[in-house]
Design an enzyme around this catalytic site. Structure first.
Site, mmCIF file in Angstrom:
data_model
loop_
_atom_site.group_PDB
_atom_site.id
_atom_site.type_symbol
_atom_site.label_atom_id
_atom_site.label_comp_id
_atom_site.label_asym_id
_atom_site.label_seq_id
_atom_site.Cartn_x
_atom_site.Cartn_y
_atom_site.Cartn_z
ATOM 1 N N HIS A 1 0.576 -5.865 2.520
ATOM 2 C CA HIS A 1 1.412 -5.221 3.313
ATOM 3 C C HIS A 1 3.306 -5.408 4.069
ATOM 4 O O HIS A 1 2.976 -6.779 3.206
ATOM 5 C CB HIS A 1 0.913 -4.900 4.518
ATOM 6 C CG HIS A 1 -1.034 -4.787 4.916
ATOM 7 N ND1 HIS A 1 -0.873 -3.375 5.014
ATOM 8 C CD2 HIS A 1 -1.791 -5.202 4.255
ATOM 9 C CE1 HIS A 1 -1.979 -3.342 5.371
ATOM 10 N NE2 HIS A 1 -2.417 -4.884 4.500
ATOM 11 N N ARG B 1 -5.857 0.457 3.986
ATOM 12 C CA ARG B 1 -4.703 1.348 3.363
ATOM 13 C C ARG B 1 -4.345 0.870 1.933
ATOM 14 O O ARG B 1 -3.994 1.049 0.952
ATOM 15 C CB ARG B 1 -3.523 1.095 3.711
ATOM 16 C CG ARG B 1 -3.424 0.311 5.203
ATOM 17 C CD ARG B 1 -2.027 1.115 5.966
ATOM 18 N NE ARG B 1 -1.327 -0.100 6.494
ATOM 19 C CZ ARG B 1 -1.870 -0.764 7.853
ATOM 20 N NH1 ARG B 1 -3.096 -0.747 8.705
ATOM 21 N NH2 ARG B 1 -1.304 -1.729 8.178
ATOM 22 N N GLU C 1 -1.505 -7.139 7.864
ATOM 23 C CA GLU C 1 -0.465 -6.724 7.833
ATOM 24 C C GLU C 1 0.307 -7.161 9.147
ATOM 25 O O GLU C 1 -0.979 -7.801 9.567
ATOM 26 C CB GLU C 1 -0.268 -5.019 8.253
ATOM 27 C CG GLU C 1 1.377 -4.907 8.752
ATOM 28 C CD GLU C 1 2.633 -5.270 8.072
ATOM 29 O OE1 GLU C 1 2.814 -5.807 7.247
ATOM 30 O OE2 GLU C 1 3.769 -4.363 7.528
ATOM 31 N N HIS D 1 0.749 -0.875 -0.187
ATOM 32 C CA HIS D 1 0.467 -0.283 -0.093
ATOM 33 C C HIS D 1 1.119 1.287 -0.091
ATOM 34 O O HIS D 1 1.664 1.269 0.368
ATOM 35 C CB HIS D 1 -0.812 -0.269 1.616
ATOM 36 C CG HIS D 1 0.099 0.082 2.668
ATOM 37 N ND1 HIS D 1 0.192 1.179 2.893
ATOM 38 C CD2 HIS D 1 -0.053 -0.757 3.523
ATOM 39 C CE1 HIS D 1 0.535 0.539 4.337
ATOM 40 N NE2 HIS D 1 0.975 -0.234 4.508
HETATM 41 O O1 LIG Z 1 3.907 -0.465 11.990
HETATM 42 C C1 LIG Z 1 4.001 -1.270 10.452
HETATM 43 O O2 LIG Z 1 2.969 -2.192 10.743
HETATM 44 C C2 LIG Z 1 5.258 -1.906 9.709
HETATM 45 C C3 LIG Z 1 4.983 -1.734 7.954
HETATM 46 O O3 LIG Z 1 4.623 -0.256 8.048
HETATM 47 O O4 LIG Z 1 5.522 -1.655 10.074
HETATM 48 P P1 LIG Z 1 7.741 -2.004 9.926
HETATM 49 O O5 LIG Z 1 8.750 -1.507 8.831
HETATM 50 O O6 LIG Z 1 8.011 -2.091 11.359
HETATM 51 O O7 LIG Z 1 7.436 -3.708 8.769
#
Ligand SMILES: O=C(O)[C@@H](CO)OP(=O)(O)O
Length: 336
Positions: free
Chosen positions: A274, A150, A204, A101
């Site tokens: 994600h 998102r 995610e 996203h």
């Molecule tokens: O905050 C989150 O959910 C993820 C992706 O944005 O963070 P990270 O970069 O630690 O994977």
């Protein structure tokens, strides 16, 4: 393997690759066929007519949104005869587009987001539109997104740029009534639609007690190494959250069960999801080890193209944008 992953992510001439891969020949060939009890998309999705829940003129996509829901669809059926070399050719090759996203409001604020349902920023909207331009000539028969806004926004915005001008329609299979009330009553209109299936399995990774915390402040408090371990290691979960391994257990399982099935039947698929759910899927596609995946980073809003052929995935990297020769889909840096 790691070098290959990080240094071959440029995709300079999309049309050339598509021609070589034969994908261009498929573009525009989605058709609708009448079957005895309804309509069936060429992409293997049943469009149930009447379906028992509504008026006799109603048509709807009947698509399973997740392995755990009740009805879905007709599984993609294998061709009953050798009818076509056409089909065989078609089923032997398919495009798979992955898009993380665009920037979300919590990416902008540098907060751990996980399963919190946060929308895109203006920049994220622009990234999604730019991603759409990059893939505007690549055929898409079916779209999968996570259940988070998102990812849905990104898929929808990207499709506004697509050359075919088909309308992405979110499938609502959560109840019979939802299915009935979202029916479409025109075959012509249905031909101009692309089904969008939302699946929580593509969400995610659940970030546990880090959700809502600032990434820099968390690194300052717990130490950069510890936080990097939580964010990028394969099997170490953040406090009360999911490790990448746990995320893969549902995301990759869903990919194999639902999405790979579509690809095997020759359907061209786009997935908007994600950073970490896609890292787990890319780990599977590129056969990365648990060490190699630590360095795998995905940029927001950059599409990546794979070709599925004869049961194997080959990565083409990121399709070029209209104003540049190519772009890296992956980076090496884990930003705080
Ligand atoms: O905050 C989150 O959910 C993820 C992706 O944005 O963070 P990270 O970069 O630690 O994977």
């Amino acid at each position: 393997m790691a070098n290959a992953v990080f240094h071959q992510a440029i995709w300079i001439l999309p049309s050339h690759h598509l021609q070589n891969s034969g994908i261009h020949q498929e573009f525009g060939n989605v058709s609708v066929k009448s079957i005895s009890k309804g309509f069936k998309f060429d992409l293997g999705l049943s469009m149930s007519r009447n379906g028992g829940y509504s008026s006799s003129k109603g048509n709807s996509f009947a698509v399973e949104a997740s392995t755990s829901q009740n009805s879905v669809v007709d599984p993609i059926s294998a061709p009953s005869n050798t009818s076509s070399n056409e089909f065989q050719k078609k089923s032997s090759e398919a495009a798979l587009i992955l898009i993380r996203h665009g920037e979300s409001l919590w990416n902008e604020k540098n907060l751990f987001t996980g399963c919190v349902d946060v929308p895109l920023t203006k920049k994220g909207v622009e990234e999604a539109i730019e991603a759409g331009k990059r893939i505007s000539n690549i055929p898409v028969d079916i779209i999968y997104t996570s259940s988070l806004i998102r990812a849905k926004m990104t898929a929808m915005l990207a499709m506004t740029q697509h050359r075919r001008r088909k309308v992405p329609i979110i499938m609502h299979n959560e109840s019979e009534q939802a299915r009935a009330w979202s029916q479409i009553f025109s075959e012509d209109t249905m031909r101009q639609c692309i089904p969008v299936i939302t699946a929580w399995q593509l969400n995610e990774r659940m970030y546990g007690e880090l959700q809502g915390l600032n990434k820099q402040e968390t690194a300052d408090r717990f130490g950069k190494e510890k936080v990097h371990e939580w964010r990028r290691s394969y099997d170490i979960p953040p406090p009360n959250g999911e490790s990448l391994e746990m995320c893969a257990e549902r995301a990759v399982a869903y990919f194999k069960d639902q999405i790979e099935t579509q690809l095997r039947s020759g359907k061209h698929v786009m997935i908007a999801a994600h950073g970490n759910s896609l890292r787990s899927i890319i780990m599977y596609l590129d056969k990365l080890t648990s060490q190699e995946v630590i360095s795998l980073e995905l940029s927001t809003g950059i599409p990546m193209l794979y070709i599925f052929k004869e049961g194997r995935f080959s990565r083409r990297g990121s399709p070029a944008g209209p104003t540049e020769a190519g772009v890296y889909a992956y980076t090496r840096v884990c930003n705080f």
